[in-house]
Enzyme design. Structure first.
Site, PDB file in Angstrom:
ATOM      1  N   ASN A   9     -12.318   0.638  13.159  1.00 25.14           N
ATOM      2  CA  ASN A   9     -11.279  -0.345  13.501  1.00 25.14           C
ATOM      3  C   ASN A   9     -10.658   0.133  14.809  1.00 25.14           C
ATOM      4  OD1 ASN A   9      -9.048  -1.995  13.691  1.00 25.14           O
ATOM      5  ND2 ASN A   9      -7.994  -1.165  11.896  1.00 25.14           N
ATOM      6  N   TRP A  10     -11.064  -0.491  15.903  1.00 24.55           N
ATOM      7  CA  TRP A  10     -10.596  -0.044  17.225  1.00 24.55           C
ATOM      8  C   TRP A  10      -9.129  -0.418  17.464  1.00 24.55           C
ATOM      9  CZ3 TRP A  10     -15.105  -1.510  21.133  1.00 24.55           C
ATOM     10  CH2 TRP A  10     -16.170  -0.620  20.943  1.00 24.55           C
ATOM     11  N   LYS A  11      -8.576  -1.292  16.632  1.00 26.24           N
ATOM     12  CA  LYS A  11      -7.204  -1.790  16.843  1.00 26.24           C
ATOM     13  C   LYS A  11      -7.091  -2.342  18.278  1.00 26.24           C
ATOM     14  CE  LYS A  11      -5.737   1.249  13.205  1.00 26.24           C
ATOM     15  NZ  LYS A  11      -4.707   2.011  12.552  1.00 26.24           N
ATOM     16  N   HIS A  94      -4.779  -6.200   7.127  1.00 31.37           N
ATOM     17  CA  HIS A  94      -4.505  -4.805   7.504  1.00 31.37           C
ATOM     18  C   HIS A  94      -2.995  -4.559   7.412  1.00 31.37           C
ATOM     19  CE1 HIS A  94      -4.055  -1.150   9.826  1.00 31.37           C
ATOM     20  NE2 HIS A  94      -5.327  -0.926   9.575  1.00 31.37           N
ATOM     21  N   GLU A  96      -0.993  -3.075   9.271  1.00 31.56           N
ATOM     22  CA  GLU A  96      -0.249  -3.329  10.519  1.00 31.56           C
ATOM     23  C   GLU A  96       0.024  -4.818  10.693  1.00 31.56           C
ATOM     24  OE1 GLU A  96      -2.943  -1.162  13.088  1.00 31.56           O
ATOM     25  OE2 GLU A  96      -2.279   0.686  12.118  1.00 31.56           O
ATOM     26  N   GLU A 166      -6.218   1.572   1.804  1.00 29.89           N
ATOM     27  CA  GLU A 166      -5.617   2.351   2.883  1.00 29.89           C
ATOM     28  C   GLU A 166      -4.153   2.649   2.566  1.00 29.89           C
ATOM     29  OE1 GLU A 166      -7.961   1.704   6.798  1.00 29.89           O
ATOM     30  OE2 GLU A 166      -6.393   0.199   6.690  1.00 29.89           O
ATOM     31  N   GLY A 172      -3.082   6.765  10.631  1.00 28.08           N
ATOM     32  CA  GLY A 172      -2.691   7.251  11.952  1.00 28.08           C
ATOM     33  C   GLY A 172      -1.738   8.434  11.908  1.00 28.08           C
ATOM     34  N   SER A 212      -6.702   8.164   8.291  1.00 28.99           N
ATOM     35  CA  SER A 212      -6.991   9.484   8.871  1.00 28.99           C
ATOM     36  C   SER A 212      -8.338  10.071   8.442  1.00 28.99           C
ATOM     37  CB  SER A 212      -5.849  10.462   8.581  1.00 28.99           C
ATOM     38  OG  SER A 212      -4.651  10.000   9.183  1.00 28.99           O
ATOM     39  N   GLY A 233      -9.879   4.305  11.856  1.00 23.01           N
ATOM     40  CA  GLY A 233      -9.154   3.880  13.057  1.00 23.01           C
ATOM     41  C   GLY A 233      -9.367   4.861  14.197  1.00 23.01           C
TER      42      GLY A 233
HETATM   43  P1  PGA Z   1      -6.629   5.742  11.055  1.00 23.27           P
HETATM   44  O1  PGA Z   1      -6.528   4.157  10.819  1.00 23.27           O
HETATM   45  O2  PGA Z   1      -8.048   6.141  10.731  1.00 23.27           O
HETATM   46  O3  PGA Z   1      -6.290   5.942  12.515  1.00 23.27           O
HETATM   47  O4  PGA Z   1      -5.654   6.399  10.139  1.00 23.27           O
HETATM   48  C1  PGA Z   1      -7.185   3.536   9.748  1.00 23.27           C
HETATM   49  C2  PGA Z   1      -6.879   2.054   9.749  1.00 23.27           C
HETATM   50  O5  PGA Z   1      -5.739   1.675  10.065  1.00 23.27           O
HETATM   51  O6  PGA Z   1      -7.758   1.229   9.436  1.00 23.27           O
END
Ligand code: PGA
Length: 250
Positions: A9-11, A94, A96, A166, A172, A212, A233
């Site tokens: 997931n490149w965001k 997600h 976010e 998640e 993150g 993470s 991510g």
């Molecule tokens: P992260 O993000 O691996 O940077 O913790 C995962 C995600 O939000 O899908």
């Protein structure tokens, strides 16, 4: 036997030229894996990534979409639009998006239905906050989110839904759930699916862990009985690091 599905997931990262260079390097590093490899990229990169990934085993996904097919929804992109250029997957719900963009269980459910109507495979995120975890509500939160997300889907559609567990406090932050904790939460989600759709469906549905994930912990996490891969991510932004995660079983 469920296969392992590993999605990046490149965001909101990577310009088109960076995306093209990434795939040129990444492709050779993952070409021999039996695991399913997906990159979920910003809208602006989709077309470039689809072109660069042609003829490889890398699948391309988006990170969101609207549930309506078309109309007066300024700034939105529909499932039909994604499908029309060859996108196969889409991340929905997600944390976010739930946190910053007012995504709810109801809109996530509408989006999943629209994704299936247009032949896209959804990767649906569920997970608890730190506060919810500390007050012992993890199981209740994640099973409710799962039930509401999948409400009204056919058994076949549920089988083809990828769920990403998640925990929000692990995204993150560098904090990972222990492999036992992650596996237990995923078992709760699978049990909820079994309750509503039967054992056949629950045994088939892919449930990933996210939060993470990195090359140093991927093998331990992905070797657990119920963890069918990951949604990654930060560690998916570097082709060599993400390739190590995809190749965790090599
Ligand atoms: P992260 O993000 O691996 O940077 O913790 C995962 C995600 O939000 O899908």
């Amino acid at each position: 036997m469920r296969k392992k599905v590993i999605a990046g997931n490149w965001k909101m990262n990577m310009l088109p030229n960076e995306a093209i260079e990434y795939i040129q390097e990444f492709e050779g590093l993952v070409k021999d894996t039996k695991n399913e490899v997906i990159l979920c990229v910003p809208y602006i990169d989709l077309f470039y990534c689809l072109n660069s990934a042609q003829g490889t085993n890398i699948k391309i996904g988006a990170q969101n979409m609207h549930w309506e097919e078309k109309g007066a929804f300024t700034g939105e992109v529909s499932a039909q639009m994604l499908k029309s250029i060859g996108v196969e997957y889409v991340i929905l719900g997600h944390s976010e998006r739930r946190q910053y963009f007012a995504e709810t269980d109801e809109t996530v459910n509408k989006k999943i239905k629209a994704a299936f109507e247009n032949g896209l495979k959804p990767i649906v995120c569920v997970g608890e906050t730190l506060e919810q975890r500390e007050s012992g509500k993890t199981a209740e939160i994640i099973t409710t989110q799962t039930r509401l997300a999948l409400d009204g889907l056919t058994n076949d559609q549920v089988k083809n839904t990828i769920i990403a567990y998640e925990p929000i406090w692990a995204i993150g932050t560098g904090k990972t759930a222990t492999s036992e904790d992650a596996n237990n939460s995923i078992k709760e989600i699978r049990a909820e699916i079994e309750k509503n759709y039967g054992k056949d469906v629950a045994d088939e549905v892919i449930i990933q862990y996210g939060g993470s994930v990195k090359s140093a912990n991927a093998k331990e996490l992905f070797s657990m009985s119920d963890i069918d891969g990951g949604l990654v991510g930060g560690a998916s932004l570097k082709p060599d690091e993400f390739a190590k995660i995809v190749n965790f079983d090599k």
